[in-house]
Design a protein around this motif. Structure first.
Motif, PDB file in Angstrom:
ATOM      1  N   ALA A 274       9.624  19.555   4.448  1.00  0.00           N
ATOM      2  CA  ALA A 274       9.332  20.273   5.692  1.00  0.00           C
ATOM      3  C   ALA A 274       8.051  21.091   5.538  1.00  0.00           C
ATOM      4  N   GLU A 275       7.258  21.156   6.590  1.00  0.00           N
ATOM      5  CA  GLU A 275       6.036  21.959   6.551  1.00  0.00           C
ATOM      6  C   GLU A 275       6.377  23.425   6.310  1.00  0.00           C
ATOM      7  N   ALA A 276       5.516  24.114   5.547  1.00  0.00           N
ATOM      8  CA  ALA A 276       5.764  25.511   5.184  1.00  0.00           C
ATOM      9  C   ALA A 276       4.488  26.319   5.365  1.00  0.00           C
ATOM     10  N   ASN A 277       4.633  27.490   5.980  1.00  0.00           N
ATOM     11  CA  ASN A 277       3.480  28.364   6.196  1.00  0.00           C
ATOM     12  C   ASN A 277       3.060  29.041   4.905  1.00  0.00           C
ATOM     13  N   ASP A 278       1.771  29.228   4.734  1.00  0.00           N
ATOM     14  CA  ASP A 278       1.249  29.975   3.596  1.00  0.00           C
ATOM     15  C   ASP A 278       1.608  31.449   3.759  1.00  0.00           C
ATOM     16  N   VAL A 279       1.989  32.112   2.661  1.00  0.00           N
ATOM     17  CA  VAL A 279       2.440  33.503   2.764  1.00  0.00           C
ATOM     18  C   VAL A 279       1.281  34.484   2.911  1.00  0.00           C
ATOM     19  N   LYS A 280       0.052  34.052   2.670  1.00  0.00           N
ATOM     20  CA  LYS A 280      -1.076  34.971   2.749  1.00  0.00           C
ATOM     21  C   LYS A 280      -2.087  34.565   3.805  1.00  0.00           C
ATOM     22  N   THR A 281      -2.428  33.298   3.850  1.00  0.00           N
ATOM     23  CA  THR A 281      -3.490  32.837   4.741  1.00  0.00           C
ATOM     24  C   THR A 281      -2.915  32.465   6.101  1.00  0.00           C
ATOM     25  N   ASN A 316      20.875  33.440 -14.737  1.00  0.00           N
ATOM     26  CA  ASN A 316      20.243  32.637 -13.689  1.00  0.00           C
ATOM     27  C   ASN A 316      18.799  33.065 -13.505  1.00  0.00           C
ATOM     28  N   ALA A 317      17.925  32.097 -13.304  1.00  0.00           N
ATOM     29  CA  ALA A 317      16.517  32.395 -13.026  1.00  0.00           C
ATOM     30  C   ALA A 317      15.964  31.340 -12.081  1.00  0.00           C
ATOM     31  N   VAL A 318      15.117  31.781 -11.171  1.00  0.00           N
ATOM     32  CA  VAL A 318      14.482  30.892 -10.191  1.00  0.00           C
ATOM     33  C   VAL A 318      12.996  31.205 -10.138  1.00  0.00           C
ATOM     34  N   VAL A 319      12.175  30.172 -10.055  1.00  0.00           N
ATOM     35  CA  VAL A 319      10.740  30.324  -9.818  1.00  0.00           C
ATOM     36  C   VAL A 319      10.397  29.520  -8.575  1.00  0.00           C
ATOM     37  N   ASN A 320       9.804  30.175  -7.598  1.00  0.00           N
ATOM     38  CA  ASN A 320       9.487  29.539  -6.317  1.00  0.00           C
ATOM     39  C   ASN A 320       7.998  29.263  -6.163  1.00  0.00           C
ATOM     40  N   ASP A 321       7.701  28.415  -5.197  1.00  0.00           N
ATOM     41  CA  ASP A 321       6.332  28.037  -4.860  1.00  0.00           C
ATOM     42  C   ASP A 321       5.546  29.283  -4.432  1.00  0.00           C
ATOM     43  N   LYS A 322       4.495  29.593  -5.169  1.00  0.00           N
ATOM     44  CA  LYS A 322       3.735  30.809  -4.914  1.00  0.00           C
ATOM     45  C   LYS A 322       2.963  30.745  -3.606  1.00  0.00           C
ATOM     46  N   ALA A 323       2.638  29.563  -3.163  1.00  0.00           N
ATOM     47  CA  ALA A 323       1.841  29.432  -1.946  1.00  0.00           C
ATOM     48  C   ALA A 323       2.652  29.715  -0.688  1.00  0.00           C
ATOM     49  N   THR A 324       3.964  29.420  -0.726  1.00  0.00           N
ATOM     50  CA  THR A 324       4.734  29.421   0.515  1.00  0.00           C
ATOM     51  C   THR A 324       5.945  30.342   0.528  1.00  0.00           C
ATOM     52  N   ALA A 354      20.417  42.145 -11.552  1.00  0.00           N
ATOM     53  CA  ALA A 354      19.650  41.128 -10.835  1.00  0.00           C
ATOM     54  C   ALA A 354      18.332  41.723 -10.371  1.00  0.00           C
ATOM     55  N   ASN A 355      17.236  41.001 -10.619  1.00  0.00           N
ATOM     56  CA  ASN A 355      15.903  41.469 -10.269  1.00  0.00           C
ATOM     57  C   ASN A 355      15.221  40.437  -9.377  1.00  0.00           C
ATOM     58  N   TYR A 356      14.640  40.899  -8.277  1.00  0.00           N
ATOM     59  CA  TYR A 356      13.887  40.029  -7.384  1.00  0.00           C
ATOM     60  C   TYR A 356      12.430  40.479  -7.378  1.00  0.00           C
ATOM     61  N   VAL A 357      11.524  39.524  -7.600  1.00  0.00           N
ATOM     62  CA  VAL A 357      10.089  39.811  -7.710  1.00  0.00           C
ATOM     63  C   VAL A 357       9.378  39.255  -6.477  1.00  0.00           C
ATOM     64  N   VAL A 358       8.738  40.124  -5.719  1.00  0.00           N
ATOM     65  CA  VAL A 358       8.014  39.702  -4.522  1.00  0.00           C
ATOM     66  C   VAL A 358       6.667  39.117  -4.922  1.00  0.00           C
ATOM     67  N   ASN A 359       6.310  38.028  -4.298  1.00  0.00           N
ATOM     68  CA  ASN A 359       5.046  37.330  -4.528  1.00  0.00           C
ATOM     69  C   ASN A 359       3.868  38.271  -4.262  1.00  0.00           C
TER      70      ASN A 359
END
Length: 439
Positions: A274-281, A316-324, A354-359
């Protein structure tokens, strides 16, 4: 406050019924509160029909800190109705089961009411059963069958993704410490309980300790609408935007390092078409997005040769797409000891972090918007100021009081550092109580 008083009265009734006989409503070996229906319930199970009816309540009150330190108590509730069908017993279909389940959620969230800055998007929640609307939902409607001596399992229908991928233990009331993590950080494409969606998966046990799974699930924003009960029973695929494809490798060893105790280790990844918006641009759109995860669950010790008692751990650990993705990564570690007391062998004590890190790209975008509006520092009064989000740490200490298979109470204390990742909001202390009853 009436929810609090009901829970308190229930607790007193339970604690005051220590000598209830096996035939009484509050007996400690009662499987279901409504009993065995004069033996008919067990008979139906033997014929392949297993019924589930349960109510869960999660109350929470703010003790100190948070965005608004005015004390209040909020309660969230969930009703679950379901049936599992053993189609081998019912129809002679070998290694085949089916399930249908409906849920109804209600109540309010303390995190939304008091803990976080209302101008910020939420990261965690003090009550994990809050969310996805106060409506009835079709949570499961699937069929699963096995082939090749059940080493290959095929499942199709309506289901949540974490039923089969990125799943983990849930021994806590805090959302970030309960179950798999993907639905909390990429909720636009990964749907957990109580939301269901069309999907299918195949799991292949290619060795005694090794299983490989792959799935295909629709990305359909109609599935998470919350306006009416009809939204919870949306079965059409008219608004499908793409597919989420998870792949997961599972290893279930009995390691000598842990005296041969059972463990489960998973590594997985997904790609969404699915198309995903860029989190910055602004106005930049990507063709898809991805995530990776690891899960580990291990029994560390065993008490008195009882495999159900001892110290357990999950990581548990998760790494997400930094662009989106606004949440760049998550980390969770939890411990619980079951059967600490000989006279309470089914109770447990739990401690989790549990720690959540914002992009940082999402954070840069928030700063840019504030600067364009003339803000160079946190403004607690400005309605159009966007709080800058960083990390959020959640900690919970609890005691699970398993009165009987039918009733569980879990008082807990929670600590939230930087609620919603906003450093200007005071750290919060929360007292909670989970109650579950199986009917």
């Amino acid at each position: 406050m009436q929810h609090f008083f009901k829970l308190s009265l229930l607790s007193v009734a339970l604690l005051g019924s220590q000598f209830a006989s096996a035939n009484e409503f509050w007996s400690q070996d009662r499987q279901w509160l409504l009993g065995d229906w004069n033996g008919e319930r067990k008979q139906l199970e033997d014929q392949g029909y297993k019924f589930t009816t349960s109510i869960m309540s999660q109350a929470a009150t703010n003790l100190a800190g948070g965005y608004n330190d005015d004390n209040t108590l909020e309660n969230a509730g969930q009703l679950t109705l379901g049936t599992t069908f053993d189609l081998n017993k019912i129809a002679g279909w070998e290694n085949t089961t089916a399930a249908i389940m409906m849920t109804k959620r209600d109540g309010n969230s303390l995190t939304l009411e008091r803990i976080k800055d209302p101008r910020s998007s939420a990261l965690g929640n003090t009550q994990e059963i809050y969310g996805r609307g106060k409506i009835w939902r079709l949570t499961q409607a699937w069929v699963k069958t096995g082939f090749a001596d059940n080493t290959v399992q095929f499942k199709i229908g309506r289901m949540g993704m974490s039923d089969d991928f990125n799943s983990s233990q849930c021994e806590f009331q805090n959302l970030l410490l309960c179950g798999g993590q993907l639905g909390k950080s990429i909720g636009s494409i990964w749907y957990n309980w109580p939301v269901s969606l069309w999907g299918t998966n195949v799991k292949y046990q290619f060795a005694p300790e090794w299983t490989l799974g792959v799935g295909v699930y629709e990305v359909n924003p109609d599935n998470v609408k919350t306006q009416s009960d009809s939204d919870g029973f949306n079965l059409d695929m008219n608004n499908v935007k793409g597919a989420t494809i998870p792949v997961e490798l599972i290893w279930k060893p009995k390691l000598a390092a842990f005296d041969g105790l059972q463990g489960e280790y998973k590594i997985g990844g997904l790609y969404s078409t699915a198309e995903a918006n860029d989190v910055k641009t602004v106005d930049k759109v990507h063709d898809g997005k991805y995530s990776f995860w690891v899960n580990a669950q291990q029994q560390l010790t065993q008490y008195d040769n009882d495999p159900k008692r001892g110290l357990f751990m999950s990581v548990n650990a998760v790494v997400n797409d930094k662009a989106t993705t606004a949440v760049q990564s998550t980390q969770q570690i939890a411990f619980w000891y079951k059967g600490l007391l000989d006279y309470r062998p089914n109770d447990s004590v739990g401690l989790g972090f549990a720690n959540y890190v914002v992009n940082e790209r999402a954070r840069d975008r928030q700063i840019e918007i504030n600067q364009s509006n003339g803000y160079d520092q946190y403004d607690a009064l400005a309605g159009n100021y966007i709080p800058v989000q960083r990390d959020e740490l959640n900690v919970e200490l609890n005691y699970s009081y398993q009165w009987s298979p039918a009733i569980m109470l879990r008082p807990n204390i929670q600590y939230i550092h930087q609620p919603a990742g906003v450093k200007e909001v005071d750290d919060a202390w929360v007292a909670g109580l989970t109650m579950r009853a199986n009917f």
